[in-house]
Design a protein around this motif. Structure first.
Motif, short mmCIF file in Angstrom:
data_model
loop_
_atom_site.label_atom_id
_atom_site.label_comp_id
_atom_site.label_asym_id
_atom_site.label_seq_id
_atom_site.Cartn_x
_atom_site.Cartn_y
_atom_site.Cartn_z
N GLY A 133 0.80 -1.22 0.00
CA GLY A 133 0.00 0.00 0.00
C GLY A 133 0.82 1.26 0.00
N GLN A 134 2.06 1.18 -0.50
CA GLN A 134 2.94 2.34 -0.52
C GLN A 134 3.67 2.39 -1.86
OE1 GLN A 134 4.36 3.25 3.91
NE2 GLN A 134 5.39 1.48 3.07
N ALA A 135 4.13 3.58 -2.24
CA ALA A 135 4.89 3.71 -3.48
C ALA A 135 6.16 2.89 -3.41
CB ALA A 135 5.22 5.18 -3.74
N TYR A 136 6.79 2.88 -2.24
CA TYR A 136 7.95 2.01 -2.03
C TYR A 136 7.97 1.60 -0.57
CZ TYR A 136 9.95 6.57 -0.70
OH TYR A 136 10.16 7.80 -0.16
N PRO A 137 8.24 0.32 -0.30
CA PRO A 137 8.28 -0.15 1.09
C PRO A 137 9.32 0.59 1.91
CG PRO A 137 8.10 -2.00 -0.41
CD PRO A 137 8.37 -0.78 -1.26
N GLN A 138 9.05 0.69 3.21
CA GLN A 138 9.95 1.34 4.14
C GLN A 138 10.12 0.45 5.37
OE1 GLN A 138 7.50 5.05 4.17
NE2 GLN A 138 9.44 6.08 3.83
N PRO A 139 11.17 0.64 6.16
CA PRO A 139 11.38 -0.20 7.33
C PRO A 139 10.15 -0.21 8.24
CG PRO A 139 13.34 1.10 6.91
CD PRO A 139 12.29 1.60 5.97
N GLY A 140 9.81 -1.38 8.74
CA GLY A 140 8.64 -1.51 9.60
C GLY A 140 7.72 -2.60 9.09
N LEU A 141 6.43 -2.47 9.40
CA LEU A 141 5.46 -3.49 9.04
C LEU A 141 5.31 -3.65 7.53
CD1 LEU A 141 2.58 -2.80 11.59
CD2 LEU A 141 4.15 -4.74 11.58
N TYR A 142 5.53 -2.57 6.79
CA TYR A 142 5.27 -2.58 5.35
C TYR A 142 6.57 -2.40 4.59
CZ TYR A 142 0.68 -1.96 7.37
OH TYR A 142 -0.45 -2.13 8.13
N GLY A 143 7.47 -3.36 4.74
CA GLY A 143 8.81 -3.21 4.19
C GLY A 143 9.25 -4.27 3.21
N ARG A 144 8.32 -5.03 2.61
CA ARG A 144 8.72 -6.15 1.75
C ARG A 144 8.45 -5.88 0.27
NH1 ARG A 144 6.63 -11.33 5.38
NH2 ARG A 144 8.28 -11.18 6.95
N PHE A 145 9.31 -6.46 -0.55
CA PHE A 145 9.15 -6.44 -2.00
C PHE A 145 8.82 -7.86 -2.46
CE2 PHE A 145 11.74 -2.77 -1.15
CZ PHE A 145 11.34 -1.83 -2.09
N TYR A 146 7.83 -7.96 -3.36
CA TYR A 146 7.32 -9.25 -3.80
C TYR A 146 7.62 -9.50 -5.28
CZ TYR A 146 4.66 -9.43 0.55
OH TYR A 146 4.30 -9.46 1.87
N ASP A 147 7.54 -10.79 -5.67
CA ASP A 147 7.64 -11.14 -7.09
C ASP A 147 6.24 -11.41 -7.65
OD1 ASP A 147 6.89 -13.69 -6.29
OD2 ASP A 147 8.85 -14.60 -6.66
N GLN A 148 6.19 -11.84 -8.91
CA GLN A 148 4.91 -12.06 -9.57
C GLN A 148 4.08 -13.17 -8.92
OE1 GLN A 148 7.98 -11.84 -10.98
NE2 GLN A 148 7.85 -11.31 -13.16
N ASP A 149 4.75 -14.09 -8.23
CA ASP A 149 4.05 -15.16 -7.54
C ASP A 149 3.65 -14.76 -6.12
OD1 ASP A 149 4.31 -16.83 -9.73
OD2 ASP A 149 6.23 -17.65 -9.05
N MET A 150 3.78 -13.48 -5.82
CA MET A 150 3.42 -12.93 -4.52
C MET A 150 4.28 -13.50 -3.39
SD MET A 150 -0.73 -12.77 -4.86
CE MET A 150 -1.49 -12.08 -6.33
#
Length: 787
Positions: free
Chosen positions: A246-263
């Motif tokens: 839910g962010q333009a780019y992940p940041q340290p904390g709860l929302y800090g992961r990058f995913y691939d096409q397979d989620m």
């Protein structure tokens, strides 16, 4: 820093970049730390006591490691206490200064080292001493730190020192200083400007990508290693990442992961010292340069294609990448814009691999636009073992030229972390947003009906001390500090010359010449010191004490009964049960042998409540005592989500939402903090505030919304087609069972009962009917905190 020249056209000011002055180097000494520099004959070393009252210890060593004060013309006059303690510590791996680490590695015995002592107990802020090297020498500069006692009437928290080195013969090609490795690297390599590199990383390992000289973009690619071995290419995916985070780019904390096409998560952001990037724009490519008239220009995409070919990864015309340090944004017209990166020398991003990866990093060759500030430089990459543990952190700087500080835990984290995983980065600290097993609404009701305990340690504390302390605060805050009694607290605004609010604050009077300033902004201490210098008040010290004093609040109707049997105060202080609103006492937990604390009858909830202030070393013990005392009263921990509901109901304003330096106290709804008629002395912003009060344009009001759809910060407020205001804070009130909001509105439409509409979507396609109402919404006469 690029500064205005002495002749000719003024030059850009760009703090934090490499100094254009040949031979000038700047270093910092943290409180309780040691910084080492190597000097040659003729080099000048200046030590600056920025905040004042900070002793410095200088230890000089000859090239062979023997003490050699004569190399700087100084005579050691005391033991090198900080150096001895640090060198003798059990965990030498935690020593980050490279010069000190090298000295210890060469088996220099720290036990007998002595130091020259600079500055003293009452040295003025900005004091400096300059010495010149007579020959080659290593200088170790320490900033001794002692534990600040809560009950000390003249507390002197340790502060940092600044070192300036002016080289007699500047190095022809000074290599930019990289930050020291966070641990022993598994990989450690340079990506030369305009090139790219590929490398393999194992699951759990950490990838540190460093901007060597600042203002340099670095594209990053990562592919699932196991899937590549199966012949399936799975790399970082923009859509999946943004969908989950839910962010333009992940940041340290709860929302800090990058995913691939397979989620599947590929990497997680652990640290970020910049906080400004772009994700998944195309890495620069051949067509980009051709379309701008630069055919044949080297580009990241071709560099990546060459580096990834050995892994069987098919080439592309343009690679979607994680564009670290690349400064892009969408403007109000949905146009993609970009400018120079925010990164500066040594800034970095630390990632953790979620699985085995094949990675690629570039040092972008773009030298035709602001993407790299028109000058391409290098990128450095380090990989660390998965067994290492690194704190999650975002970096903050008080002013652009100061070093970054990473997000920290508060003293109460050992007790709050077992209770929840829901933490957010809040002004340089990790704070819980809510607690597992409870949630914001249950925590809210505990505060309204019983009691709740919350961690508010990120509040910034400054000791304002000395004969000129009262005069400084009288000139800088809007309240009449001369009327403040010992043991009393006052809530105030602090304004700039135009009447805009720098901060809101509480001021504690501990004695005739001793005050404690509590605010929300780190910059407030810098502002106070600047004003002291401007006003010629040289007998006042503003010492940062946030790291020496953490605090929790116990709020709710049961708070007095809960604390009555717990807090002991000596006969020289008021009894705890006699504390009235905005008063404080210095006492202990249990009896005269208990841990020391300061207790104030203040809070941010609109309920009867208290704040307890202690040294961080005592944080867990204080929490334990409160937790046990609160159990019979049904006390719960309370996070930021519930606190936001409480403070909006109580009409309490929040920086960045309800006020800023573009807002005066009247517009922020706290005009009562500006006694223009009864404060005889002048203060900063007074003339502007007189004009603003006479000709008000906007004011803060309460809104009550129809229906069940809430407003949000920033929503426009209309009468017909005309926008007349903006929502500053909003929530759903559990106790009022209504949606409420604070709104800054044109004074012509601020009368109670005025009908307005809160705009959603574009402000016109959807409107929520609302009415101007009295605020505070809850307990408007503040009978509960006064009770």
């Amino acid at each position: 820093m690029r500064a205005a020249g002495t002749t000719g056209r003024p030059r850009l000011i760009a703090p934090g970049l490499l100094s254009p002055e040949p031979g000038l180097e700047t270093y910092w000494v943290r409180p309780g730390g040691v910084t080492g520099v190597r000097l040659r004959g003729g080099d000048e070393l200046t030590v600056v006591d920025r905040q004042g009252r900070q002793r410095a210890e200088l230890t000089v060593l000859a090239p062979d490691g023997s003490p050699d004060g004569a190399a700087l013309g100084i005579v050691p006059d005391g033991p090198a206490t900080t150096l001895r303690a640090l060198a003798a510590s059990a965990d030498r791996d935690r020593i980050t200064d490279p010069v000190l680490a090298d000295v210890i590695a060469h088996e220099v015995d720290p036990a007998g080292l002595r130091a020259a002592i600079l500055f003293g107990e009452w040295s003025p802020a900005g004091s400096s001493e300059t010495v010149t090297a007579r020959g080659p020498a290593t200088v170790l500069v320490a900033a001794p730190s002692l534990t600040m006692r809560i009950d000390d009437p003249i507390a002197n928290p340790a502060s940092d020192l600044m070192l300036e080195v002016r080289r007699a013969s500047p190095l022809a090609a000074l290599e930019p200083r990289l930050p020291e490795p966070l641990a022993d690297p598994v990989l450690d390599f340079r990506v030369d400007r305009a090139t790219a590199a590929s490398y393999e990383v194992k699951a759990g390992q950490y990838i540190q990508i460093i901007d060597v000289e600042g203002r340099q973009c670095s594209d990053f690619l990562a592919f699932h290693g196991h899937r590549l071995a199966e012949g399936v290419e799975r790399g970082l995916d923009a859509t999946a990442t943004r969908y989950f985070m839910g962010q333009a780019y992940p940041q340290p904390g709860l929302y800090g992961r990058f995913y691939d096409q397979d989620m599947q998560p590929l990497v997680e952001v652990v640290r970020d010292t910049v906080g400004r990037h772009d994700t998944f724009g195309l890495a620069c490519n051949r067509k980009y340069y051709e379309d701008l008239g630069y055919p044949g220009h080297v580009n990241c995409t071709d560099n990546f294609n060459a580096r990834l070919a050995p892994y069987g990864i098919a080439p592309r015309a343009g690679w979607p990448a994680l564009n670290l340090f690349y400064n892009t944004a969408f403007d109000a017209h949905n146009q993609l814009i970009f400018d120079e990166p925010w990164s500066r020398p040594g800034d970095y991003v630390l990632l953790r691999a979620g699985t085995d990866l094949v990675c690629a990093s570039s040092a972008c060759p773009d030298d035709i636009d602001p993407a790299n500030a028109w000058i391409t430089t290098d990128i450095h990459v380090r990989v660390y073992d998965a067994k290492r543990k690194f704190s999650m952190a975002i970096a903050h700087r008080v002013t652009p030229e100061q070093p970054a500080t990473l997000t920290k835990d508060t003293a109460f984290a050992p007790r709050t972390k077992p209770l929840t995983r829901q933490f957010t980065e809040y002004r340089g600290y990790w704070l819980p947003t809510s607690f597992d097993g409870h949630g914001a609404i249950e925590e809210y009701w505990a505060c309204r009906e019983r009691a709740a305990v919350m961690d508010l340690s990120p509040l910034r504390k400054f000791e304002v001390l000395g004969p000129d302390a009262e005069a400084l605060l009288q000139a800088c805050v809007t309240r009449n500090i001369r009327r403040l009694s010992q043991g009393q607290v006052v809530y105030s605004a602090m304004c700039n010359e135009t009447g805009g609010m720098i901060d809101d604050c509480t001021v504690f009077r501990l004695g005739d010449t001793n005050f404690r300033f509590i605010g929300g902004e780190e910059y407030s201490g810098t502002w106070l010191r600047q004003q002291a210098q401007r006003l010629g008040l040289d007998r006042v010290w503003v010492k940062h004490s946030t790291d020496q004093m953490h605090n929790i609040a116990v709020q709710g109707p049961a708070s007095r009964d809960l604390l009555a049997e717990l807090i002991w105060t000596p006969p020289t202080q008021p009894a705890f049960t006699d504390l009235t609103w905005f008063r404080f006492a210095i006492g202990r937990i249990g009896d005269h042998n208990g841990l020391p604390l300061l207790v104030s009858r203040t809070g941010y909830s609109g309920e009867l409540g208290y704040e307890l202030w202690c040294h961080p070393n005592d944080g867990p013990a204080l929490w334990d005592a409160l937790w046990e005392a609160g159990r019979p009263h049904g006390m719960l921990p309370l996070g930021l989500d519930a606190l936001d509901i409480l403070r909006i109901e109580a009409g309490l304003v929040f920086a960045g939402y309800d006020f800023s330096d573009q807002t005066d106290p009247f517009e922020a709804g706290i005009g009562f903090t500006v006694p223009l008629k009864t404060k005889e002395d002048d203060f900063i912003g007074r003339e502007a505030l007189l004009k603003r009060k006479t000709n008000p344009q906007r004011t803060l009001v309460g809104l009550e919304l129809a229906g069940n759809e809430p407003a949000e910060h920033g929503d426009c407020v209309h009468i017909g087609r005309t926008q007349v205001g903006v929502v500053t804070s909003a929530t759903r009130s559990p106790i009022l069972r209504k949606n409420i909001a604070l709104c800054r509105i044109a004074v012509e439409h601020s009368a109670l009962g005025t009908e307005v509409e809160v705009g959603k979507l574009d402000g016109h396609q959807k409107r929520i009917p609302a009415q101007v109402v009295r605020f505070p919404f809850y307990d408007p006469d503040k009978e509960r905190p006064r009770s």
